[in-house]
Write a protein that holds these residues in place. Structure first.
Motif, PDB file in Angstrom:
ATOM      1  N   THR A  63     -17.636 -10.585  12.486  1.00 48.30           N
ATOM      2  CA  THR A  63     -17.785  -9.617  11.401  1.00 48.30           C
ATOM      3  C   THR A  63     -16.413  -9.097  10.985  1.00 48.30           C
ATOM      4  OG1 THR A  63     -19.950  -8.937  12.248  1.00 48.30           O
ATOM      5  CG2 THR A  63     -18.847  -7.439  10.711  1.00 48.30           C
ATOM      6  N   VAL A  64     -16.172  -9.081   9.670  1.00 48.60           N
ATOM      7  CA  VAL A  64     -14.880  -8.651   9.124  1.00 48.60           C
ATOM      8  C   VAL A  64     -15.085  -7.419   8.247  1.00 48.60           C
ATOM      9  CG1 VAL A  64     -12.984  -9.290   7.598  1.00 48.60           C
ATOM     10  CG2 VAL A  64     -13.885 -10.958   9.240  1.00 48.60           C
ATOM     11  N   SER A  65     -14.186  -6.438   8.380  1.00 48.67           N
ATOM     12  CA  SER A  65     -14.287  -5.192   7.616  1.00 48.67           C
ATOM     13  C   SER A  65     -12.948  -4.873   6.952  1.00 48.67           C
ATOM     14  CB  SER A  65     -14.693  -4.026   8.529  1.00 48.67           C
ATOM     15  OG  SER A  65     -15.921  -4.295   9.178  1.00 48.67           O
ATOM     16  N   TRP A  66     -13.021  -4.107   5.855  1.00 48.47           N
ATOM     17  CA  TRP A  66     -11.835  -3.593   5.165  1.00 48.47           C
ATOM     18  C   TRP A  66     -11.736  -2.083   5.392  1.00 48.47           C
ATOM     19  CZ3 TRP A  66      -7.772  -5.815   2.701  1.00 48.47           C
ATOM     20  CH2 TRP A  66      -7.867  -7.165   2.360  1.00 48.47           C
ATOM     21  N   PHE A  67     -10.487  -1.608   5.621  1.00 52.04           N
ATOM     22  CA  PHE A  67     -10.227  -0.186   5.836  1.00 52.04           C
ATOM     23  C   PHE A  67      -9.104   0.255   4.898  1.00 52.04           C
ATOM     24  CE2 PHE A  67     -11.974  -1.855   9.729  1.00 52.04           C
ATOM     25  CZ  PHE A  67     -12.799  -0.850  10.213  1.00 52.04           C
ATOM     26  N   THR A  75     -15.693  -1.679   3.611  1.00 57.90           N
ATOM     27  CA  THR A  75     -16.707  -2.743   3.608  1.00 57.90           C
ATOM     28  C   THR A  75     -16.912  -3.248   5.032  1.00 57.90           C
ATOM     29  OG1 THR A  75     -15.165  -4.602   3.348  1.00 57.90           O
ATOM     30  CG2 THR A  75     -15.883  -3.482   1.332  1.00 57.90           C
ATOM     31  N   GLN A  76     -18.046  -3.876   5.253  1.00 54.36           N
ATOM     32  CA  GLN A  76     -18.321  -4.604   6.499  1.00 54.36           C
ATOM     33  C   GLN A  76     -19.152  -5.822   6.150  1.00 54.36           C
ATOM     34  OE1 GLN A  76     -21.010  -3.107   9.769  1.00 54.36           O
ATOM     35  NE2 GLN A  76     -19.057  -3.049  10.877  1.00 54.36           N
ATOM     36  N   GLY A  77     -18.605  -6.991   6.429  1.00 55.48           N
ATOM     37  CA  GLY A  77     -19.271  -8.194   5.948  1.00 55.48           C
ATOM     38  C   GLY A  77     -19.273  -8.195   4.426  1.00 55.48           C
ATOM     39  N   MET A  78     -20.458  -8.311   3.852  1.00 55.14           N
ATOM     40  CA  MET A  78     -20.611  -8.277   2.396  1.00 55.14           C
ATOM     41  C   MET A  78     -21.016  -6.894   1.889  1.00 55.14           C
ATOM     42  SD  MET A  78     -19.811 -11.312   1.458  1.00 55.14           S
ATOM     43  CE  MET A  78     -20.371 -11.324  -0.244  1.00 55.14           C
ATOM     44  N   GLN A  79     -21.245  -5.958   2.821  1.00 53.06           N
ATOM     45  CA  GLN A  79     -21.723  -4.631   2.455  1.00 53.06           C
ATOM     46  C   GLN A  79     -20.560  -3.715   2.062  1.00 53.06           C
ATOM     47  OE1 GLN A  79     -25.051  -3.626   2.349  1.00 53.06           O
ATOM     48  NE2 GLN A  79     -24.264  -1.749   1.439  1.00 53.06           N
ATOM     49  N   VAL A  80     -20.703  -2.994   0.949  1.00 56.74           N
ATOM     50  CA  VAL A  80     -19.689  -2.054   0.467  1.00 56.74           C
ATOM     51  C   VAL A  80     -20.172  -0.634   0.747  1.00 56.74           C
ATOM     52  CG1 VAL A  80     -18.400  -1.220  -1.531  1.00 56.74           C
ATOM     53  CG2 VAL A  80     -18.933  -3.662  -1.324  1.00 56.74           C
ATOM     54  N   TYR A  81     -19.299   0.193   1.354  1.00 56.93           N
ATOM     55  CA  TYR A  81     -19.667   1.561   1.728  1.00 56.93           C
ATOM     56  C   TYR A  81     -18.957   2.633   0.892  1.00 56.93           C
ATOM     57  CZ  TYR A  81     -21.710  -0.635   5.835  1.00 56.93           C
ATOM     58  OH  TYR A  81     -22.472  -1.423   6.667  1.00 56.93           O
ATOM     59  N   GLU A  96     -12.971 -16.569   4.384  1.00 56.85           N
ATOM     60  CA  GLU A  96     -12.228 -15.636   3.536  1.00 56.85           C
ATOM     61  C   GLU A  96     -13.133 -14.477   3.106  1.00 56.85           C
ATOM     62  OE1 GLU A  96     -10.011 -17.371   0.333  1.00 56.85           O
ATOM     63  OE2 GLU A  96      -9.535 -19.181   1.480  1.00 56.85           O
ATOM     64  N   TRP A  97     -12.515 -13.268   3.043  1.00 55.09           N
ATOM     65  CA  TRP A  97     -13.217 -12.057   2.617  1.00 55.09           C
ATOM     66  C   TRP A  97     -12.296 -11.305   1.643  1.00 55.09           C
ATOM     67  CZ3 TRP A  97     -13.342 -14.174   7.388  1.00 55.09           C
ATOM     68  CH2 TRP A  97     -14.592 -14.392   7.972  1.00 55.09           C
ATOM     69  N   GLU A  98     -12.252 -11.720   0.403  1.00 50.58           N
ATOM     70  CA  GLU A  98     -11.419 -11.058  -0.603  1.00 50.58           C
ATOM     71  C   GLU A  98     -12.023  -9.726  -0.996  1.00 50.58           C
ATOM     72  OE1 GLU A  98      -9.098 -14.409  -3.334  1.00 50.58           O
ATOM     73  OE2 GLU A  98     -10.894 -13.412  -4.091  1.00 50.58           O
ATOM     74  N   LEU A  99     -11.190  -8.693  -0.996  1.00 52.36           N
ATOM     75  CA  LEU A  99     -11.618  -7.399  -1.502  1.00 52.36           C
ATOM     76  C   LEU A  99     -11.236  -7.313  -2.971  1.00 52.36           C
ATOM     77  CD1 LEU A  99     -12.796  -4.547  -1.030  1.00 52.36           C
ATOM     78  CD2 LEU A  99     -10.467  -3.806  -0.462  1.00 52.36           C
ATOM     79  N   THR A 111      -2.485   1.575   1.451  1.00 55.61           N
ATOM     80  CA  THR A 111      -2.391   0.407   2.328  1.00 55.61           C
ATOM     81  C   THR A 111      -3.782   0.074   2.835  1.00 55.61           C
ATOM     82  OG1 THR A 111      -0.139   0.965   2.989  1.00 55.61           O
ATOM     83  CG2 THR A 111      -1.342  -0.542   4.407  1.00 55.61           C
ATOM     84  N   TYR A 112      -4.118  -1.214   2.830  1.00 53.53           N
ATOM     85  CA  TYR A 112      -5.457  -1.670   3.204  1.00 53.53           C
ATOM     86  C   TYR A 112      -5.349  -2.675   4.344  1.00 53.53           C
ATOM     87  CZ  TYR A 112      -6.750   0.496  -1.221  1.00 53.53           C
ATOM     88  OH  TYR A 112      -6.942   1.398  -2.243  1.00 53.53           O
ATOM     89  N   TRP A 113      -6.306  -2.585   5.286  1.00 51.20           N
ATOM     90  CA  TRP A 113      -6.358  -3.494   6.428  1.00 51.20           C
ATOM     91  C   TRP A 113      -7.679  -4.245   6.431  1.00 51.20           C
ATOM     92  CZ3 TRP A 113      -3.957   1.226   6.875  1.00 51.20           C
ATOM     93  CH2 TRP A 113      -2.647   1.222   7.372  1.00 51.20           C
ATOM     94  N   CYS A 114      -7.585  -5.547   6.671  1.00 54.30           N
ATOM     95  CA  CYS A 114      -8.764  -6.381   6.894  1.00 54.30           C
ATOM     96  C   CYS A 114      -8.789  -6.723   8.386  1.00 54.30           C
ATOM     97  CB  CYS A 114      -8.678  -7.641   6.039  1.00 54.30           C
ATOM     98  SG  CYS A 114     -10.071  -8.769   6.254  1.00 54.30           S
ATOM     99  N   LYS A 115      -9.855  -6.340   9.087  1.00 50.88           N
ATOM    100  CA  LYS A 115      -9.901  -6.490  10.541  1.00 50.88           C
ATOM    101  C   LYS A 115     -11.216  -7.119  10.983  1.00 50.88           C
ATOM    102  CE  LYS A 115      -7.104  -2.333  11.445  1.00 50.88           C
ATOM    103  NZ  LYS A 115      -7.048  -1.054  12.191  1.00 50.88           N
ATOM    104  N   THR A 116     -11.146  -7.821  12.110  1.00 53.07           N
ATOM    105  CA  THR A 116     -12.361  -8.317  12.750  1.00 53.07           C
ATOM    106  C   THR A 116     -12.947  -7.214  13.622  1.00 53.07           C
ATOM    107  OG1 THR A 116     -11.153  -9.178  14.656  1.00 53.07           O
ATOM    108  CG2 THR A 116     -11.426 -10.656  12.765  1.00 53.07           C
ATOM    109  N   ARG A 117     -14.194  -7.407  14.007  1.00 54.07           N
ATOM    110  CA  ARG A 117     -14.860  -6.376  14.833  1.00 54.07           C
ATOM    111  C   ARG A 117     -14.153  -6.180  16.159  1.00 54.07           C
ATOM    112  NH1 ARG A 117     -21.295  -6.457  15.537  1.00 54.07           N
ATOM    113  NH2 ARG A 117     -21.097  -5.481  13.500  1.00 54.07           N
TER     114      ARG A 117
END
Length: 287
Positions: A63-67, A75-81, A96-99, A111-117
């Protein structure tokens, strides 16, 4: 025989240790590759689509998330929060998980981070938002400026913009270019009355142009004092002229003005003696 039995056991231990070291080195190598893959500054144009990349290599099911910079999960996976109407996840490939920021504004400069669980950072992206020049009124000169003659005049014209705008200066309604002057300051030393005019600073970058106009008035005060003395004339008994000098009150000073008298307003003389009095006082008029 005992030594021979120990030797194969030692070799097996060394083989296992070597395999463990190789596994750890491989994991560290993958982690470094993931961390450094998209560590970058990303320029995005105001009010346009902005794409932030994120890729996991080698691919694994995770699972990949954006912070954002406040460590808030966007986001987490395809879900936007967060910013649900302005953010979405795009997957050009399975790893790939483009924001996508659909319409970026200045509040998204962060600044944005893409991280795995499990905590691996795949992307660290600093977003810089490019926009046209904008005047900063708080640090710029007024649209109307009054300056004393022979003093130092400084006009300020502060603009913000990314890329940094180039600022040039013009003079007059026709905007005649002032050659050799660039930047947010225009300095005129020992300014004279002939510099009274409209000045325009023009800021330009690849996203647009902006202008600011300043009307400059040079206060050319006189460098001499003017003493206004009123003279009243009346006929004298001997046929001459009686002159009355009235700076603040009136007093009789004789039949003719002395050489030291300075007359600054010949119109104050009575009309029936205008020609004679002009002749009398012409050499005494000063500026």
């Amino acid at each position: 025989m005992e030594t021979c039995r120990i030797f194969p056991g030692l070799m097996e231990l060394l083989r296992i240790l070597l395999l463990w070291i190789q596994t750890v080195a491989f994991m560290v190598s993958n982690m470094k590759t993931a961390v450094g893959a998209y560590e970058m500054t990303k320029p995005c144009v105001l009010n346009n689509l902005c794409k932030l990349p994120c890729r996991l290599e080698p691919f694994r099911d995770v699972t990949v998330s954006w912070f954002n910079g406040n460590n808030e999960m966007l986001t987490q996976g395809m879900q936007v929060y967060k910013h649900t109407r302005n953010l979405m996840i795009n997957k050009p490939a399975r790893n790939e998980w483009e924001l996508h920021i659909l319409r970026i504004d200045l509040s998204f400069a962060d600044t944005y981070w893409c991280k795995t669980r499990d905590g691996h950072t795949l992307s660290e992206i600093t977003v810089v938002i490019e926009h046209e020049p904008r005047l900063n009124k708080n640090s710029s000169s007024s649209t109307r400026t009054e300056i004393l003659e022979n003093s130092l005049a400084q006009l300020n014209c502060e603009f913000t913009g990314i890329p940094e705008p180039e600022i040039t200066w013009c003079r007059g309604p026709s905007k005649e270019r002032i050659e050799g002057i660039k930047g947010h300051k225009l300095i005129i030393r020992n300014i004279t009355r002939y510099a009274s005019d409209e000045y325009t600073c023009i800021a330009k970058n690849r996203h647009g142009t902006s202008e600011s106009h300043m009307q400059v008035f040079v206060d050319c005060k006189s460098n001499f004092a003017v003493l206004v003395i009123w003279y009243l004339l009346s006929p004298a008994e001997d046929g001459g002229v009686q002159i009355w000098r009235c700076p603040s009150g009136c007093s009789s000073v004789g039949a003719r003005p002395s050489e030291s008298e300075n007359v600054h307003n010949s119109k104050s003389l009575f009309s029936n003696h205008r020609h004679e009095c002009r002749n009398l006082n012409k050499k005494n008029m000063t500026r």
